[in-house]
Design a protein around this motif. Sequence first.
Motif, PDB file in Angstrom:
ATOM      1  N   LYS A  90       0.841  -1.213   0.000  1.00 18.90           N
ATOM      2  CA  LYS A  90       0.000   0.000   0.000  1.00 18.90           C
ATOM      3  C   LYS A  90       0.871   1.256   0.000  1.00 18.90           C
ATOM      4  CE  LYS A  90      -3.210   2.443   3.118  1.00 18.90           C
ATOM      5  NZ  LYS A  90      -2.228   3.439   3.611  1.00 18.90           N
ATOM      6  N   LEU A  91       1.892   1.289   0.862  1.00 20.03           N
ATOM      7  CA  LEU A  91       2.744   2.468   0.960  1.00 20.03           C
ATOM      8  C   LEU A  91       3.581   2.662  -0.299  1.00 20.03           C
ATOM      9  CD1 LEU A  91       3.903   2.150   4.670  1.00 20.03           C
ATOM     10  CD2 LEU A  91       2.341   3.864   3.730  1.00 20.03           C
ATOM     11  N   ALA A  92       3.992   1.574  -0.936  1.00 25.17           N
ATOM     12  CA  ALA A  92       4.763   1.686  -2.174  1.00 25.17           C
ATOM     13  C   ALA A  92       3.934   2.356  -3.264  1.00 25.17           C
ATOM     14  CB  ALA A  92       5.232   0.306  -2.628  1.00 25.17           C
ATOM     15  N   ARG A  93       2.670   1.994  -3.338  1.00 24.21           N
ATOM     16  CA  ARG A  93       1.769   2.638  -4.298  1.00 24.21           C
ATOM     17  C   ARG A  93       1.606   4.125  -3.960  1.00 24.21           C
ATOM     18  NH1 ARG A  93      -1.204   1.754  -9.227  1.00 24.21           N
ATOM     19  NH2 ARG A  93      -2.774   3.385  -9.258  1.00 24.21           N
ATOM     20  N   GLU A  94       1.402   4.428  -2.692  1.00 27.35           N
ATOM     21  CA  GLU A  94       1.227   5.821  -2.276  1.00 27.35           C
ATOM     22  C   GLU A  94       2.500   6.635  -2.519  1.00 27.35           C
ATOM     23  OE1 GLU A  94      -0.020   5.669   1.770  1.00 27.35           O
ATOM     24  OE2 GLU A  94      -2.050   4.968   1.296  1.00 27.35           O
ATOM     25  N   ALA A  95       3.666   6.010  -2.309  1.00 24.63           N
ATOM     26  CA  ALA A  95       4.930   6.707  -2.549  1.00 24.63           C
ATOM     27  C   ALA A  95       5.102   7.022  -4.032  1.00 24.63           C
ATOM     28  CB  ALA A  95       6.095   5.863  -2.038  1.00 24.63           C
ATOM     29  N   ALA A  96       4.691   6.101  -4.908  1.00 22.07           N
ATOM     30  CA  ALA A  96       4.768   6.353  -6.344  1.00 22.07           C
ATOM     31  C   ALA A  96       3.837   7.504  -6.737  1.00 22.07           C
ATOM     32  CB  ALA A  96       4.413   5.091  -7.124  1.00 22.07           C
ATOM     33  N   GLU A  97       2.636   7.528  -6.173  1.00 25.86           N
ATOM     34  CA  GLU A  97       1.693   8.603  -6.470  1.00 25.86           C
ATOM     35  C   GLU A  97       2.221   9.946  -5.958  1.00 25.86           C
ATOM     36  OE1 GLU A  97      -1.741   7.042  -4.559  1.00 25.86           O
ATOM     37  OE2 GLU A  97      -2.390   5.853  -6.297  1.00 25.86           O
ATOM     38  N   PHE A  98       2.817   9.927  -4.774  1.00 26.62           N
ATOM     39  CA  PHE A  98       3.422  11.137  -4.203  1.00 26.62           C
ATOM     40  C   PHE A  98       4.535  11.652  -5.104  1.00 26.62           C
ATOM     41  CE2 PHE A  98       7.191  12.429  -1.679  1.00 26.62           C
ATOM     42  CZ  PHE A  98       6.748  13.665  -1.216  1.00 26.62           C
ATOM     43  N   TYR A  99       5.402  10.761  -5.555  1.00 31.76           N
ATOM     44  CA  TYR A  99       6.506  11.140  -6.447  1.00 31.76           C
ATOM     45  C   TYR A  99       5.951  11.787  -7.713  1.00 31.76           C
ATOM     46  CZ  TYR A  99      11.077  10.639  -8.729  1.00 31.76           C
ATOM     47  OH  TYR A  99      12.279  10.883  -9.344  1.00 31.76           O
ATOM     48  N   ARG A 100       4.983  11.126  -8.317  1.00 30.86           N
ATOM     49  CA  ARG A 100       4.367  11.657  -9.545  1.00 30.86           C
ATOM     50  C   ARG A 100       3.775  13.041  -9.308  1.00 30.86           C
ATOM     51  NH1 ARG A 100      -1.085   8.889 -10.354  1.00 30.86           N
ATOM     52  NH2 ARG A 100      -1.424  10.270  -8.576  1.00 30.86           N
ATOM     53  N   ASP A 101       3.072  13.219  -8.201  1.00 32.12           N
ATOM     54  CA  ASP A 101       2.376  14.483  -7.956  1.00 32.12           C
ATOM     55  C   ASP A 101       3.353  15.632  -7.720  1.00 32.12           C
ATOM     56  OD1 ASP A 101       0.046  13.074  -8.245  1.00 32.12           O
ATOM     57  OD2 ASP A 101      -0.392  12.953  -6.097  1.00 32.12           O
ATOM     58  N   VAL A 102       4.465  15.367  -7.029  1.00 33.67           N
ATOM     59  CA  VAL A 102       5.448  16.426  -6.808  1.00 33.67           C
ATOM     60  C   VAL A 102       6.107  16.827  -8.128  1.00 33.67           C
ATOM     61  CG1 VAL A 102       7.643  17.021  -5.714  1.00 33.67           C
ATOM     62  CG2 VAL A 102       5.886  15.834  -4.397  1.00 33.67           C
ATOM     63  N   VAL A 103       6.471  15.843  -8.943  1.00 30.08           N
ATOM     64  CA  VAL A 103       7.105  16.169 -10.227  1.00 30.08           C
ATOM     65  C   VAL A 103       6.122  16.920 -11.122  1.00 30.08           C
ATOM     66  CG1 VAL A 103       8.245  15.253 -12.280  1.00 30.08           C
ATOM     67  CG2 VAL A 103       8.730  14.251 -10.051  1.00 30.08           C
ATOM     68  N   LYS A 104       4.842  16.582 -11.057  1.00 30.75           N
ATOM     69  CA  LYS A 104       3.856  17.335 -11.840  1.00 30.75           C
ATOM     70  C   LYS A 104       3.827  18.800 -11.416  1.00 30.75           C
ATOM     71  CE  LYS A 104       0.626  13.812 -13.458  1.00 30.75           C
ATOM     72  NZ  LYS A 104      -0.768  13.312 -13.453  1.00 30.75           N
ATOM     73  N   LEU A 105       3.941  19.061 -10.113  1.00 31.84           N
ATOM     74  CA  LEU A 105       3.979  20.442  -9.649  1.00 31.84           C
ATOM     75  C   LEU A 105       5.199  21.175 -10.204  1.00 31.84           C
ATOM     76  CD1 LEU A 105       2.923  20.072  -5.892  1.00 31.84           C
ATOM     77  CD2 LEU A 105       1.566  21.044  -7.757  1.00 31.84           C
ATOM     78  N   LEU A 106       6.320  20.479 -10.256  1.00 29.38           N
ATOM     79  CA  LEU A 106       7.527  21.086 -10.828  1.00 29.38           C
ATOM     80  C   LEU A 106       7.334  21.382 -12.305  1.00 29.38           C
ATOM     81  CD1 LEU A 106      10.396  18.899  -9.286  1.00 29.38           C
ATOM     82  CD2 LEU A 106       9.461  21.033  -8.419  1.00 29.38           C
ATOM     83  N   ARG A 107       6.848  20.392 -13.041  1.00 29.43           N
ATOM     84  CA  ARG A 107       6.725  20.532 -14.490  1.00 29.43           C
ATOM     85  C   ARG A 107       5.707  21.599 -14.885  1.00 29.43           C
ATOM     86  NH1 ARG A 107      11.015  19.223 -17.344  1.00 29.43           N
ATOM     87  NH2 ARG A 107      11.963  17.336 -16.525  1.00 29.43           N
ATOM     88  N   GLU A 108       4.682  21.815 -14.054  1.00 30.90           N
ATOM     89  CA  GLU A 108       3.696  22.858 -14.352  1.00 30.90           C
ATOM     90  C   GLU A 108       4.329  24.245 -14.375  1.00 30.90           C
ATOM     91  OE1 GLU A 108       0.766  22.332 -11.355  1.00 30.90           O
ATOM     92  OE2 GLU A 108      -0.121  20.550 -12.298  1.00 30.90           O
ATOM     93  N   ARG A 109       5.466  24.413 -13.669  1.00 29.34           N
ATOM     94  CA  ARG A 109       6.096  25.721 -13.548  1.00 29.34           C
ATOM     95  C   ARG A 109       7.249  25.905 -14.523  1.00 29.34           C
ATOM     96  NH1 ARG A 109       4.087  26.469  -8.015  1.00 29.34           N
ATOM     97  NH2 ARG A 109       5.163  28.438  -7.609  1.00 29.34           N
ATOM     98  N   ILE A 110       7.604  24.860 -15.256  1.00 32.84           N
ATOM     99  CA  ILE A 110       8.761  24.913 -16.147  1.00 32.84           C
ATOM    100  C   ILE A 110       8.308  25.168 -17.582  1.00 32.84           C
ATOM    101  CG2 ILE A 110      10.670  23.570 -17.122  1.00 32.84           C
ATOM    102  CD1 ILE A 110      10.848  22.105 -14.431  1.00 32.84           C
TER     103      ILE A 110
END
Length: 356
Positions: A184-204
């Motif tokens: 469960k946590l591995a799935r949540e960690a992958a989603e967290f990683y994706r969401d943070v990178v999306k925030l970065l990419r939205e600003r680039i």
Amino acid sequence: MLTASQKIELHKAYWQKNELPRPLIGYQIGSQLISENFTAAQKLLAEPREITPEMIVVEDYYEDYQRMYLDSLEIEQEAFWAAMPFPGIPWLEAILGCPIYSSEGSFWAKPCYDDINQVKIAFSPGNPWLQKLLEFVDRLVELAQNRYPIGQPILRGPVDLLGSLIGQEKLVYAFFDHPETVKKLAREAAEFYRDVVKLLRERIPSFYEGYSFGWYPLWAPDKCMIFQEDLMALGSPGIYRQFFYEGDRLLSKAFPYTTIHVHPNSFFIVDDLISIEDLNVIEINYDVGGPSIKEMVPMLRRILEKKHLILRGKMQEDDIEVIKKELPCRGIFLHIVVPEINRGRQINSFIDSLYK
């Protein structure tokens, strides 16, 4: 010197796996541990202590970025040098609550949970570490003025995050004692990683109608992401498939172009990575003390049958000769680490003569 348009055409040929006169080449000048190339970080490393977001002043790093950019122009290469938020900080671990400390030459995350069942994978938009990371991106966009692209620093992947949150030894026990919780946590960690990178990419902003991966200065025609699973060195093929394979599939399709960073001590996951349809690129780190380029050739060929390849590390002339002899000139990007500009010029002249 290649023009920007010529470089873009060569990158497009890379993605189409067209034959090229030579592999795409990019140089990292200085230490292989890129955080050591930032002189502004030295005052934080001067004594062991806890590091907080307000201690990181983005403007202090401007001279480092300017120096690295100008140095990159001194060596002919197909790559566009890319700026990224200071890569020495364990950003994701900090956002998830790990205290960050400086030590001799590096920064590290202290585990913040005693037990796997206590772990929470969540963050708020107002998280001070997240805000500092986003501030770094915004300031770099202003600093670049479209002279060079902005990219992503290398960030620790799902297994690395779980190991940081509770400690590596406890994570290994959790694989066997609490498998459903880890899954469960591995799935949540992958989603967290994706969401943070999306925030970065939205600003680039885009750069020549594309984007740079960042840590690897490879240009892509659309938004892109790097991820990793370095701590899988403590696992096995079975553990990877049970806990982290599905998360890597999720990450691989999060952006149009994705690459995973792999060290030799995790080579046992490469065949599974090749099977992930949405994963575009596999980056192999040529580690000091690890297998030679010649020893890695069979694996590199397998990767190139289905994926694109980035090969990164301190390469010498004999390494380049093996690459020329054993691997095709399509779908390969060599990210070569050199200690200084003149050594990069020497390597580049050698490559030019070899691929005539």
